[in-house]
Design a protein around this motif. Sequence first.
Motif, PDB file in Angstrom:
ATOM      1  N   CYS A 109       0.844  -1.138   0.022  1.00  0.00           N
ATOM      2  CA  CYS A 109       0.101  -0.025   0.121  1.00  0.00           C
ATOM      3  C   CYS A 109       0.947   1.260  -0.052  1.00  0.00           C
ATOM      4  N   GLY A 110       0.412   2.422  -0.873  1.00  0.00           N
ATOM      5  CA  GLY A 110       1.355   3.303  -0.933  1.00  0.00           C
ATOM      6  C   GLY A 110       0.299   4.455  -0.785  1.00  0.00           C
ATOM      7  N   SER A 111       0.904   5.363   0.378  1.00  0.00           N
ATOM      8  CA  SER A 111       0.056   6.440   0.812  1.00  0.00           C
ATOM      9  C   SER A 111       0.544   7.867   0.690  1.00  0.00           C
ATOM     10  N   PHE A 112       0.268   8.919   0.310  1.00  0.00           N
ATOM     11  CA  PHE A 112       0.789  10.248   0.134  1.00  0.00           C
ATOM     12  C   PHE A 112      -0.092  11.452   0.565  1.00  0.00           C
ATOM     13  N   ILE A 113       0.499  12.167   1.296  1.00  0.00           N
ATOM     14  CA  ILE A 113      -0.294  13.573   1.915  1.00  0.00           C
ATOM     15  C   ILE A 113      -0.027  14.684   0.848  1.00  0.00           C
TER      16      ILE A 113
END
Lengths: 166, 339
Positions: free
Chosen positions: B172-176
């Motif tokens: 899983c990749g997550s970005f703000i």
Amino acid sequence: MDENEKIKGIPLPSENMQPEEYEKYVKKVTPVHNMPLNMLKAFLTGGVICTIGQFFMNTFTNNGLEKDAASAWTLLVLIGSTVVLTGLNIFPKIVTFGGAGALVPITGFANSVVAPAIEYKKEGQVFGIGCKIFTIAGPVILYGIFASWIAGVIYYFLDMAGVYWG
Amino acid sequence: MTGRKFQRGKASIEFSEGPRIIGRASVAGKKEGEGPLAEYFDVIEWDPMVGCDNWEAAESALQKKAADLAIEKAGLVRNEVRYLFAGDLLGQLIATSFGTVDLEIPVFGLYGACSTIGEALCLGAMTVEAGYADYVMSMASSHFASAEKQFRFPLEYGNQRPLSTTWTITGCGSFIVGKQGGNVRICGITPGKIVDMGLKDSMNMGACMAPAACDTICRNLEDFGRKPEDYDKIITGDLGEVGQKILLDFMRSHGYEIEDRHMDCGIEIFDKESQDTHSGGSGCGCSAIVLAAYILPKLESGEWNRVLFLPTGALLSSTSFNEGQSVPGIAHGVVLERC
């Protein structure tokens, strides 16, 4: 790579290609398994499984079992070991190597029933295992029975017509 | 009419300031953790079940981990993130629903097959640029086992995979995305249209998606008036080796030569010889974790200055496949720039 393709005469694809044309192009650029090598592996794997089966068959008959009983026990051994090997995640690796060599014998059928049973256990005994255990083997069972029914009907009429069956 | 000034060409948007990517997190699975990019991931989850009871819950756990890590790395707390744009591959987006419920962030659930992170970044950037939020999160995940179960066979079923198949990655990749902070900005986007060449082979998704990737790349170049040389890299999501070959051919038919700067996340993530993955990696998580772990750091360090990031998706379901439908492709372009 580009040069190679030009030599082989594969035209560049375009958006305007018809589905058949594009499919043809894709087929040309997609690598496939080495067929003779795969056949050899399947031959070896299937051969080993059948030899193991024959070994048990001989052992059972030598120990006084009738031929029918011995073959039933042989099947049980092969099915039982496939079930265990599937549970230990070893059987899929054998298939990756041997392909149809491992799938065509009764071992393949056993694997196709056990695999869904393991996978769908999380969804419950009824809606998980119960409903989905035959997702892969179901067609084989259905059309196997259907084919034998057709054969039975043909047999019935040929028999009535007096065809000699030996 | 002020909005018109951001529109470029037929489908692209050029942001005036460009929202920044101020936090990024990558959580990868075991096989990915044994691959060539292992050293770059934030977290490698060695347990395929991630301590849960089933594959779907495991994927949700990956999302929760990645989300919290990205928030932490951005120096924020959960309630500072105004909206969440997230998706996965499972029916009814259950990995996302159950994975993000505890975050208590208003959520937009997205489905773009493996291109979801592109869609999530496009929408996130638009939201931040417009001032509708100070911070948003974009996230996408996939899990090998949950995807196999849904799209193909139970894991323990023995079969031989054709060489054109890809391996769904677990991760899983997550970005703000925020207005300020960080030194990488999303300076433009080119959302893609669905392209269907009529191919029906779900075992060759690279070939199904390559035409869509080509369409979006050409659209991007045309809309922004750029040449391939204006990008240090043109990075597709999960075309794999077969799809890459086809994409390069397609681009050539449009007069572009991009072989020297094309990279595919799916090809990078596995070593196909030792890991038996055939054409490459795929899945929503594939482009997402490679972006978080590998691409953004290269932009941050200045090794690359501008890249076109282009997650690709194959829009099929097992129902559409069984009913004899083709496998259309989609690709969403995101222009990332060091600033």
